[in-house]
Write an enzyme that holds these catalytic residues in place. Structure first.
Site, PDB file in Angstrom:
ATOM      1  N   GLU A 122      -5.018   1.972   3.056  1.00 52.69           N
ATOM      2  CA  GLU A 122      -3.813   2.551   3.667  1.00 52.69           C
ATOM      3  C   GLU A 122      -3.843   2.367   5.199  1.00 52.69           C
ATOM      4  O   GLU A 122      -2.834   2.027   5.818  1.00 52.69           O
ATOM      5  CB  GLU A 122      -3.690   4.033   3.298  1.00 52.69           C
ATOM      6  N   GLU A 142      -8.546   5.706  -6.285  1.00 51.22           N
ATOM      7  CA  GLU A 142      -8.035   7.069  -6.485  1.00 51.22           C
ATOM      8  C   GLU A 142      -7.958   7.448  -7.966  1.00 51.22           C
ATOM      9  O   GLU A 142      -8.303   8.559  -8.356  1.00 51.22           O
ATOM     10  CB  GLU A 142      -6.633   7.216  -5.852  1.00 51.22           C
TER      11      GLU A 142
END
Ligand code: 1HE
Length: 269
Positions: A122, A142
């Protein structure tokens, strides 16, 4: 020295100044694989909020040690045992940092190596140019960790590789690396020899020689315009073009072209 670029005022980032307003910003927690804790995010916000007005012309963003960034500091998160409200605010600070990067008007070239995973991806995706070497790898772990993204992967990673590839990455833990990663759009450059930092420096040095207002438009307006309708983007582009393309500092460059002293655009040899 402007406090924003004073290295002594940072603990988790190392800041060093090169020539022509080029700065190297290094995530500096290699023993934790540069995992992003709350303090690091606050330092990123501080640097990238003030960079342009502090005279920063371009940034190479990298990580100390063998890995760029291991994403969210999972140990800090586990120990803090946060409430939903608490973690929403953590995410909002991440967005503050990454939006300041993408929309801040200062070109950021990410020199990537090793793991660029979860929040590390990110962070990398908030840079304008990404350079990898053959050992760099991208993943969104994740799904396996029992969590979800929170730092913009749903927006920027989807934007880079498409919604369903992003979903596959987080769902199955798929890893991309090498030329595949470039072909998909996770990075724009790959170096053969493990030299992503040198290549990023070469690009940043070149970019830092563009006029700052031109770079501001490239590294802010393009992203804003992509959020707009086509009609609104065309209007905004004309507006930004009106300002940038008539800047006094551009006249010498235009004159050099008219006088045939400026470099011509040629194919790669
Ligand atoms: C960490 C972290 C971390 C390492 N938070 N401490 N991110 C992940 O799921 C990736 C988790 N990390 C890894 O898979 C591996 O650590 C790496 C592939 C990055 C590196 O492997 P390696 O073998 O070099 O290192 P290591 O032995 O796993 O870790 C070394 C130390 O770094 C160790 O600490 P130590 O005190 O025991 O020495 C690790 O605990 C520490 N470390 N990664 C905290 N991530 C806004 S939402 C975003 C959601 C996400 O980002 S999810 C993705 C999380």
């Amino acid at each position: 020295m402007n406090d924003v670029v004073n290295p002594d005022t940072y603990e988790n980032l190392s800041i060093s100044e090169g020539e022509h307003g080029l700065y190297v910003v290094t995530l500096n927690r290699p023993s934790k694989r540069n995992a992003l804790d709350v303090a690091t995010i606050e330092e990123l916000i501080r640097f990238f909020s003030g960079a342009r007005l502090a005279g920063v012309r371009a940034v190479v963003l990298t990580g100390a040690g063998d890995h760029f960034c291991a994403g969210l500091d999972l140990v800090e998160h586990w120990k803090a045992d946060r409430s939903p409200d608490d973690f929403m605010h953590v995410c909002l600070r991440w967005h503050e940092a990454f939006n300041k990067m993408e929309y801040g008007g200062v070109p950021i070239i990410a020199a990537l190596k090793g793991a660029v995973v979860g929040g590390g991806l990110e962070l990398a995706s908030a840079a304008h140019v990404r350079v990898i070497d053959p050992g760099t790898y991208f993943a969104l772990p994740e799904g396996q960790r029992g969590i979800f993204t929170g730092g913009g992967a749903t927006i920027r990673v989807s934007d880079m590789i498409g919604k369903y590839r992003m979903i596959d990455m987080i769902l199955t833990g798929r890893v991309y690396q090498g030329q595949d990663a470039v072909d998909l759009g996770l990075a724009q450059y790959i170096t053969e020899d493990g030299g992503s930092f040198d290549k990023a420096m070469e690009l940043a040095t070149k970019v830092a020689q563009n006029l700052p207002l031109t770079n501001f438009a490239i590294c802010s307006a393009v992203s804003h315009m992509n959020n707009m309708s086509g009609m609104d983007a065309a209007y905004a582009e004309a507006f930004v073009g009106g300002i940038v393309n008539t800047q006094p500092d551009a006249r010498a460059r235009l004159e050099a072209f008219a006088n045939k002293t400026a470099a011509r655009v040629r194919p790669n040899s």
